[in-house]
Design an enzyme around this catalytic site. Structure first.
Site, PDB file in Angstrom:
ATOM      1  N   ASP A 155       0.820  -1.207   0.000  1.00 43.02           N
ATOM      2  CA  ASP A 155       0.000   0.000   0.000  1.00 43.02           C
ATOM      3  C   ASP A 155       0.860   1.266   0.000  1.00 43.02           C
ATOM      4  O   ASP A 155       1.855   1.355   0.722  1.00 43.02           O
ATOM      5  CB  ASP A 155      -0.891  -0.018   1.250  1.00 43.02           C
ATOM      6  CG  ASP A 155      -2.048   0.947   1.187  1.00 43.02           C
ATOM      7  OD1 ASP A 155      -2.518   1.239   0.072  1.00 43.02           O
ATOM      8  OD2 ASP A 155      -2.507   1.403   2.253  1.00 43.02           O
ATOM      9  N   THR A 159      -6.534   2.115  10.472  1.00 39.77           N
ATOM     10  CA  THR A 159      -6.632   2.810  11.756  1.00 39.77           C
ATOM     11  C   THR A 159      -7.635   2.152  12.699  1.00 39.77           C
ATOM     12  O   THR A 159      -7.362   1.984  13.892  1.00 39.77           O
ATOM     13  CB  THR A 159      -7.007   4.289  11.546  1.00 39.77           C
ATOM     14  OG1 THR A 159      -5.995   4.915  10.747  1.00 39.77           O
ATOM     15  CG2 THR A 159      -7.112   5.025  12.868  1.00 39.77           C
TER      16      THR A 159
END
Length: 278
Positions: A81, A229
């Site tokens: 990513d 997150t």
């Protein structure tokens, strides 16, 4: 089973849902993610963010990710990513990753096209899928309500056609990390981008959005949803409680991380409509 990004996102052509891409930090994270996908009978993408490559033993972790993907009973894509350098992309490909993201969103438009196209040519030659990014998805207190940073539909069309990316990450008002304020998503912009491009569309900055936001994004054309997150927040919140209540921490603490990640992933995948796919 280990597959590439096109393989997992191809399921969204049959049923309208969002494939979850979850970044992790350890074997326990990835075990929990695959546990969730197997329980829900759905494809999944497990990833690592480029910013952690030099902070972790990347090659060792890559072997773990690929081993877990190969033995899984559902399709699993292993993804790098937000890579900003060709060096790390080649490093991931050599390590066996089946998907890479080149993030040239901070570059001028033409340079982003040029460098992303170069990545596509290299990756596609060995069967690896490529995600690009256009527009800016900031972090934290970044001004995510300023449409100047959003993906322009007409540029998305040119970018997708000229680079040949398999997937395109777009900016429609999301941010990475924890939101400093209420998200304001531009769904009309997303719908227009969807009309103009044929490749898969990706939503970054998913942590912190409401269930309705996710569902509407998928309805308007998002195929892949990125989460990190919310996983780390869940572990940070629940693990200390477990430690206080448990005397036997070895190996129970690792099992608990795996359980927490699985639980959080299942919540998200159900919201994305990602269940009973396989």
């Amino acid at each position: 089973m280990l597959v590439n990004l096109n393989d997992v996102l191809g399921y969204t052509k049959v049923k309208k849902f969002g494939v979850g891409m979850f970044n992790g930090l350890s074997a326990e994270f990835y075990q929990g993610l695959i546990d969730a996908a197997e329980e829900l009978k759905t494809p999944i993408i497990i990833g690592i963010a480029d910013r952690f490559i030099d902070r972790l033993d990347f090659e060792m972790l890559a072997e773990v990710m690929i081993f877990l993907a190969k033995r899984a009973s559902v399709p699993v894509c292993v993804h790098l990513d937000h890579a900003k350098s060709l060096k790390n992309i080649i490093r991931a490909i050599k390590a066996g990753f089946t998907s890479v993201m080149f993030d040239g969103s901070n570059l001028p438009f033409e340079e982003n096209i040029k460098k992303t196209k170069e990545v596509v040519e290299i990756a596609h030659s060995v069967g690896v899928s490529v995600e690009g990014e256009l527009g800016v998805v900031g972090r934290g207190e970044w001004d995510f309500k300023n449409p100047e940073f959003y993906t322009k539909p007409e540029e998305a069309e040119v970018f997708a056609n000229e680079t040949g990316v398999d997937a395109l990450a777009v900016s429609i008002g999301t941010v990475h990390g924890v939101y400093k304020g209420e998200p304001m998503l531009d769904f009309e912009r997303l719908a227009e981008i969807r009309k103009r491009v044929d490749c898969y569309l990706v939503l970054h900055g998913g942590s912190g959005l409401s269930d309705d936001d996710f569902k509407k994004c998928i309805e308007y054309g998002i195929n892949k949803v990125n989460i990190f997150t919310d996983l780390t927040l869940a572990v940070n919140e629940k693990l200390p409680e477990f430690v206080k209540a448990t005397s036997d921490l070895t190996p129970a603490i690792f099992d608990e991380i795996r359980r927490i990640v699985k639980e959080e992933a299942i919540k998200k995948l159900k919201v994305f409509g990602s269940y009973d796919i396989i």
